[in-house]
Scaffold this motif. Structure first.
Motif, PDB file in Angstrom:
ATOM      1  N   ASP A 216       0.811  -1.214   0.000  1.00 41.44           N
ATOM      2  CA  ASP A 216       0.000   0.000   0.000  1.00 41.44           C
ATOM      3  C   ASP A 216       0.848   1.268   0.000  1.00 41.44           C
ATOM      4  OD1 ASP A 216      -2.250  -1.481  -0.038  1.00 41.44           O
ATOM      5  OD2 ASP A 216      -2.774  -1.210   2.071  1.00 41.44           O
ATOM      6  N   GLU A 217       2.152   1.125  -0.170  1.00 46.70           N
ATOM      7  CA  GLU A 217       3.036   2.287  -0.216  1.00 46.70           C
ATOM      8  C   GLU A 217       3.344   2.614  -1.674  1.00 46.70           C
ATOM      9  OE1 GLU A 217       3.877   4.111   2.199  1.00 46.70           O
ATOM     10  OE2 GLU A 217       3.423   2.912   3.981  1.00 46.70           O
ATOM     11  N   LYS A 218       2.854   3.759  -2.159  1.00 47.92           N
ATOM     12  CA  LYS A 218       3.029   4.115  -3.562  1.00 47.92           C
ATOM     13  C   LYS A 218       4.507   4.188  -3.948  1.00 47.92           C
ATOM     14  CE  LYS A 218      -1.247   6.722  -4.278  1.00 47.92           C
ATOM     15  NZ  LYS A 218      -1.820   8.036  -4.677  1.00 47.92           N
ATOM     16  N   ASP A 219       5.298   4.862  -3.136  1.00 43.09           N
ATOM     17  CA  ASP A 219       6.717   5.016  -3.470  1.00 43.09           C
ATOM     18  C   ASP A 219       7.393   3.656  -3.599  1.00 43.09           C
ATOM     19  OD1 ASP A 219       6.374   7.713  -3.462  1.00 43.09           O
ATOM     20  OD2 ASP A 219       7.541   8.113  -1.656  1.00 43.09           O
ATOM     21  N   LEU A 220       7.044   2.754  -2.714  1.00 42.32           N
ATOM     22  CA  LEU A 220       7.676   1.437  -2.736  1.00 42.32           C
ATOM     23  C   LEU A 220       7.281   0.656  -3.989  1.00 42.32           C
ATOM     24  CD1 LEU A 220       9.631  -0.150  -0.970  1.00 42.32           C
ATOM     25  CD2 LEU A 220       7.671  -1.276   0.078  1.00 42.32           C
ATOM     26  N   LEU A 221       6.064   0.839  -4.462  1.00 40.90           N
ATOM     27  CA  LEU A 221       5.650   0.169  -5.696  1.00 40.90           C
ATOM     28  C   LEU A 221       6.500   0.628  -6.872  1.00 40.90           C
ATOM     29  CD1 LEU A 221       1.759   0.163  -5.392  1.00 40.90           C
ATOM     30  CD2 LEU A 221       3.228  -1.845  -5.595  1.00 40.90           C
ATOM     31  N   TYR A 222       6.826   1.919  -6.910  1.00 39.20           N
ATOM     32  CA  TYR A 222       7.703   2.422  -7.971  1.00 39.20           C
ATOM     33  C   TYR A 222       9.146   1.955  -7.759  1.00 39.20           C
ATOM     34  CZ  TYR A 222       3.884   5.693  -9.055  1.00 39.20           C
ATOM     35  OH  TYR A 222       2.676   6.250  -9.385  1.00 39.20           O
ATOM     36  N   GLU A 223       9.619   2.101  -6.525  1.00 32.99           N
ATOM     37  CA  GLU A 223      11.020   1.769  -6.231  1.00 32.99           C
ATOM     38  C   GLU A 223      11.340   0.307  -6.507  1.00 32.99           C
ATOM     39  OE1 GLU A 223      11.504   4.927  -2.488  1.00 32.99           O
ATOM     40  OE2 GLU A 223      11.441   2.783  -2.147  1.00 32.99           O
ATOM     41  N   GLU A 224      10.356  -0.565  -6.281  1.00 29.16           N
ATOM     42  CA  GLU A 224      10.582  -2.000  -6.416  1.00 29.16           C
ATOM     43  C   GLU A 224       9.989  -2.576  -7.704  1.00 29.16           C
ATOM     44  OE1 GLU A 224      12.264  -4.250  -4.019  1.00 29.16           O
ATOM     45  OE2 GLU A 224      13.091  -2.231  -3.859  1.00 29.16           O
ATOM     46  N   ALA A 225       9.721  -1.715  -8.671  1.00 29.68           N
ATOM     47  CA  ALA A 225       9.194  -2.190  -9.947  1.00 29.68           C
ATOM     48  C   ALA A 225      10.185  -3.162 -10.587  1.00 29.68           C
ATOM     49  CB  ALA A 225       8.932  -1.016 -10.886  1.00 29.68           C
ATOM     50  N   PRO A 226       9.696  -4.202 -11.261  1.00 31.85           N
ATOM     51  CA  PRO A 226      10.599  -5.197 -11.857  1.00 31.85           C
ATOM     52  C   PRO A 226      11.655  -4.597 -12.765  1.00 31.85           C
ATOM     53  CG  PRO A 226       8.356  -6.026 -11.863  1.00 31.85           C
ATOM     54  CD  PRO A 226       8.280  -4.602 -11.389  1.00 31.85           C
ATOM     55  N   GLU A 227      11.341  -3.530 -13.475  1.00 27.01           N
ATOM     56  CA  GLU A 227      12.311  -2.946 -14.406  1.00 27.01           C
ATOM     57  C   GLU A 227      13.476  -2.269 -13.697  1.00 27.01           C
ATOM     58  OE1 GLU A 227      10.129   0.885 -16.053  1.00 27.01           O
ATOM     59  OE2 GLU A 227       8.762  -0.666 -15.307  1.00 27.01           O
ATOM     60  N   CYS A 228      13.394  -2.112 -12.378  1.00 24.24           N
ATOM     61  CA  CYS A 228      14.499  -1.523 -11.615  1.00 24.24           C
ATOM     62  C   CYS A 228      15.553  -2.568 -11.254  1.00 24.24           C
ATOM     63  CB  CYS A 228      13.976  -0.866 -10.341  1.00 24.24           C
ATOM     64  SG  CYS A 228      12.884   0.537 -10.632  1.00 24.24           S
ATOM     65  N   TYR A 229      15.331  -3.814 -11.668  1.00 24.75           N
ATOM     66  CA  TYR A 229      16.241  -4.909 -11.317  1.00 24.75           C
ATOM     67  C   TYR A 229      16.784  -5.597 -12.572  1.00 24.75           C
ATOM     68  CZ  TYR A 229      15.013  -4.649  -6.395  1.00 24.75           C
ATOM     69  OH  TYR A 229      14.855  -4.218  -5.098  1.00 24.75           O
ATOM     70  N   LYS A 230      17.906  -6.254 -12.408  1.00 23.02           N
ATOM     71  CA  LYS A 230      18.487  -7.047 -13.478  1.00 23.02           C
ATOM     72  C   LYS A 230      17.640  -8.299 -13.712  1.00 23.02           C
ATOM     73  CE  LYS A 230      23.147  -5.601 -12.096  1.00 23.02           C
ATOM     74  NZ  LYS A 230      24.517  -6.014 -11.756  1.00 23.02           N
ATOM     75  N   GLU A 231      17.862  -8.917 -14.858  1.00 18.54           N
ATOM     76  CA  GLU A 231      17.184 -10.174 -15.152  1.00 18.54           C
ATOM     77  C   GLU A 231      17.833 -11.281 -14.324  1.00 18.54           C
ATOM     78  OE1 GLU A 231      14.576 -10.730 -16.952  1.00 18.54           O
ATOM     79  OE2 GLU A 231      14.335  -8.683 -17.682  1.00 18.54           O
ATOM     80  N   VAL A 232      17.068 -11.873 -13.427  1.00 16.75           N
ATOM     81  CA  VAL A 232      17.632 -12.894 -12.546  1.00 16.75           C
ATOM     82  C   VAL A 232      18.089 -14.118 -13.337  1.00 16.75           C
ATOM     83  CG1 VAL A 232      15.426 -14.011 -12.026  1.00 16.75           C
ATOM     84  CG2 VAL A 232      17.290 -14.091 -10.348  1.00 16.75           C
ATOM     85  N   ASP A 233      17.462 -14.381 -14.496  1.00 13.01           N
ATOM     86  CA  ASP A 233      17.887 -15.507 -15.327  1.00 13.01           C
ATOM     87  C   ASP A 233      19.352 -15.373 -15.717  1.00 13.01           C
ATOM     88  OD1 ASP A 233      15.163 -15.525 -15.167  1.00 13.01           O
ATOM     89  OD2 ASP A 233      14.804 -15.990 -17.263  1.00 13.01           O
ATOM     90  N   SER A 234      19.752 -14.143 -16.078  1.00 15.21           N
ATOM     91  CA  SER A 234      21.138 -13.908 -16.496  1.00 15.21           C
ATOM     92  C   SER A 234      22.100 -14.003 -15.317  1.00 15.21           C
ATOM     93  CB  SER A 234      21.251 -12.530 -17.161  1.00 15.21           C
ATOM     94  OG  SER A 234      20.448 -12.464 -18.322  1.00 15.21           O
ATOM     95  N   VAL A 235      21.646 -13.546 -14.152  1.00 15.59           N
ATOM     96  CA  VAL A 235      22.470 -13.663 -12.944  1.00 15.59           C
ATOM     97  C   VAL A 235      22.763 -15.125 -12.649  1.00 15.59           C
ATOM     98  CG1 VAL A 235      22.491 -13.321 -10.440  1.00 15.59           C
ATOM     99  CG2 VAL A 235      21.683 -11.487 -11.935  1.00 15.59           C
ATOM    100  N   VAL A 236      21.734 -15.950 -12.698  1.00 13.60           N
ATOM    101  CA  VAL A 236      21.900 -17.376 -12.418  1.00 13.60           C
ATOM    102  C   VAL A 236      22.763 -18.028 -13.499  1.00 13.60           C
ATOM    103  CG1 VAL A 236      20.672 -19.567 -12.230  1.00 13.60           C
ATOM    104  CG2 VAL A 236      19.767 -17.533 -11.101  1.00 13.60           C
ATOM    105  N   LYS A 237      22.586 -17.627 -14.747  1.00 13.73           N
ATOM    106  CA  LYS A 237      23.395 -18.179 -15.837  1.00 13.73           C
ATOM    107  C   LYS A 237      24.878 -17.911 -15.615  1.00 13.73           C
ATOM    108  CE  LYS A 237      23.684 -18.304 -20.899  1.00 13.73           C
ATOM    109  NZ  LYS A 237      23.107 -17.759 -22.159  1.00 13.73           N
ATOM    110  N   ASP A 238      25.201 -16.724 -15.138  1.00 18.13           N
ATOM    111  CA  ASP A 238      26.602 -16.404 -14.841  1.00 18.13           C
ATOM    112  C   ASP A 238      27.148 -17.285 -13.723  1.00 18.13           C
ATOM    113  OD1 ASP A 238      27.274 -14.517 -16.749  1.00 18.13           O
ATOM    114  OD2 ASP A 238      26.570 -12.822 -15.567  1.00 18.13           O
ATOM    115  N   LEU A 239      26.335 -17.540 -12.713  1.00 11.72           N
ATOM    116  CA  LEU A 239      26.788 -18.396 -11.611  1.00 11.72           C
ATOM    117  C   LEU A 239      27.026 -19.826 -12.085  1.00 11.72           C
ATOM    118  CD1 LEU A 239      24.401 -17.210  -8.742  1.00 11.72           C
ATOM    119  CD2 LEU A 239      26.820 -16.636  -9.029  1.00 11.72           C
ATOM    120  N   VAL A 240      26.133 -20.320 -12.916  1.00  9.04           N
ATOM    121  CA  VAL A 240      26.290 -21.688 -13.427  1.00  9.04           C
ATOM    122  C   VAL A 240      27.546 -21.792 -14.290  1.00  9.04           C
ATOM    123  CG1 VAL A 240      25.277 -23.444 -14.930  1.00  9.04           C
ATOM    124  CG2 VAL A 240      23.830 -22.210 -13.306  1.00  9.04           C
ATOM    125  N   GLU A 241      27.767 -20.810 -15.151  1.00  9.16           N
ATOM    126  CA  GLU A 241      28.942 -20.851 -16.015  1.00  9.16           C
ATOM    127  C   GLU A 241      30.241 -20.674 -15.241  1.00  9.16           C
ATOM    128  OE1 GLU A 241      28.564 -18.202 -19.309  1.00  9.16           O
ATOM    129  OE2 GLU A 241      26.851 -19.277 -20.162  1.00  9.16           O
TER     130      GLU A 241
END
Length: 480
Positions: free
Chosen positions: A434-459
């Protein structure tokens, strides 16, 4: 209109710096009045950047690297602005001279486990600067590496003979716990979200003293926050198994793919900052080993880790009780803001993890942003010196909270309908926030693609994926 990439630094402490893009008009044939107007606007933009990005709230003077002060009438000064140039901003004090930037001159190994993930240059610079701290022998950046206020997040620092509380940070003990539940995997996101309420305030259904005593923690001044998620990137998320990579391993772990799981990400709340303030008045001054100062910090540090673990346990109990059930079994309890002391016959080392999980303590979970999958990850049991026996703790930010608040409200809107849209994800999950600012701050586009992060760890041979977990409901925070 072309732009220049400039490095902004505090005049008083030039290790605190950031990179900005500033539009530069062509003033070749401009009149004196236009030059004055454009230079004045340029100076105002630089001061505003310093206030927001460097937190220099009293910023009022701007200098070039050679000490020339920026005013609004010097066309020659305008011509001297160069791409990747350094601009110094002061809070009124005079120019103090260009300081030599920190570089790694000690041949200390620096490893960044990123090939598929882009790393912010500022984060790289912050990481390499850690090599100049006394006693540091190895520095590692995870794929989720991103800039912090002073030290990067997603980093591991190994030191010998001394330790730095500031490298652990203020949220001592922050980590993630994963619980099995009796809930079926066909939960309705909307109905489930409606039932999750009233876990923001103090826990009134039990005794915090008794709850903490089970982890050998004495009462603290912050126990009214016990059992609360907190803001920022903390969350509690009901998940279901989306895809299985290793059916036998899931069976060995006792995970029923027909039942939901609960992932809790939180830490020591206000207790952690109090510990950092108590033991790290000078962030780059180490606590030597052995010393009474280091012993005192480690005592408080270990207590905060136990407090944080019990906090996650209570969050799980409070949330699931709204769904008429309880946590069944804790599959893992990993910490990613902590210090580990490792002693041998010849040396004592300290592994500082700030946004990095251990890779030598069994099963881990690597979450993305809200609205993305999480990965159940089994680390390689073989020692990983090049990673300091560590791995990424999540996706890692690409956009600062301030930038998100500056840009996303205009993109998505501020209406109740827009807020409701931000509470729905493309995976069909629902976000309880219910916190408007937090909804913007934590929007998915503010983060890296976790798939790529995991791919780097596996490699990097850090480990392998056991299963992919889909979010059903993500609990962030509610207004009281």
């Amino acid at each position: 209109m072309p732009s220049l990439r400039l490095t902004l630094a505090k005049n008083s402490n030039q290790q605190q710096r950031t990179v900005v893009l500033v539009s530069i008009p062509d003033l070749t044939n401009a009149s004196c009045s236009i030059v004055t107007k454009e230079m004045t606007q340029f100076r105002q933009r630089i001061i505003q950047f310093a206030k927001t990005k460097l937190r220099l709230t009293r910023a009022c003077r701007v200098f070039l690297a050679d000490g020339t002060e920026v005013w609004g009438h010097d066309l020659d000064l305008w011509r001297r602005l160069e791409n990747d140039g350094v601009i110094l901003v002061s809070a009124g004090e005079d120019y103090i001279g260009t300081q030599k930037p920190q570089t790694n001159t000690n041949d200390i190994p620096v490893t960044i486990l990123a090939h598929h993930v882009e790393i912010d240059p500022l984060a790289t610079s912050q990481l390499k600067a850690l090599c100049n701290l006394d006693g540091v022998v190895r520095v590692v950046g995870m794929p989720d590496l991103h800039p912090g206020n002073r030290f990067p997040i997603g980093a591991v620092v190994v030191s010998e003979g001394c330790a730095y509380p500031a490298l652990v940070g203020s949220d001592v003990g922050c980590g993630m716990s994963l619980f099995t539940t009796s809930l079926g995997c066909n939960l309705s996101p909307e109905k489930t979200a409606q039932k999750i309420r009233d876990i923001e305030g103090p826990w009134l259904d039990g005794c915090t003293i008794d709850w903490l005593a089970e982890a050998n923690v004495s009462p603290t001044a912050f126990d009214d926050q016990l059992g609360t998620v907190g803001a920022g990137n903390h969350f509690a998320e009901i998940q279901v198994v989306e895809h299985v990579e290793d059916e036998g391993m899931l069976r060995d772990l006792g995970i029923d793919v027909g039942k939901a799981l609960l992932l809790v990400h939180s830490g020591s709340r206000a207790l952690g900052p109090s510990i950092l303030a108590k033991h790290a008045s000078a962030p780059t001054v180490p606590l030597n080993y052995p010393s009474s100062e280091l012993t005192a910090y480690l005592s408080d540090h270990n207590m905060a880790m136990r407090w944080a673990s019990r906090n996650r346990d209570l969050i799980a109990q409070r949330l699931l009780s709204r769904l008429n059930t309880n946590p069944e079994r804790k599959l893992l309890d990993m910490c990613h803001n902590w210090m580990e002391m490792v002693s041998t016959d010849t040396q004592t080392q300290f592994i500082h993890r700030k946004g990095a999980a251990p890779s030598d303590r069994g099963l881990c979970v690597i979450p993305g942003s809200r609205g993305s999958f999480s990965y159940l990850f089994l680390p390689n049991p073989t020692a990983q010196p090049h990673t300091a026996n560590s791995l990424a703790h999540g996706a890692g930010r690409t956009t600062t909270r301030k930038k998100a608040l500056a840009s996303l409200p205009s993109k998505y809107g501020k209406t109740p309908q827009a807020m409701e849209g931000l509470r729905r994800t493309h995976l069909g999950s629902v976000v309880v926030c219910d916190e408007k600012d937090l909804l913007y701050e934590e929007a998915p586009e503010c983060y890296k693609e976790v798939d790529s992060v995991v791919k780097d760890l596996v490699e990097a041979n850090v480990g392998r994926v056991i299963a992919t977990l889909r979010p059903v409901v993500t609990y962030k925070v509610r207004k009281m």
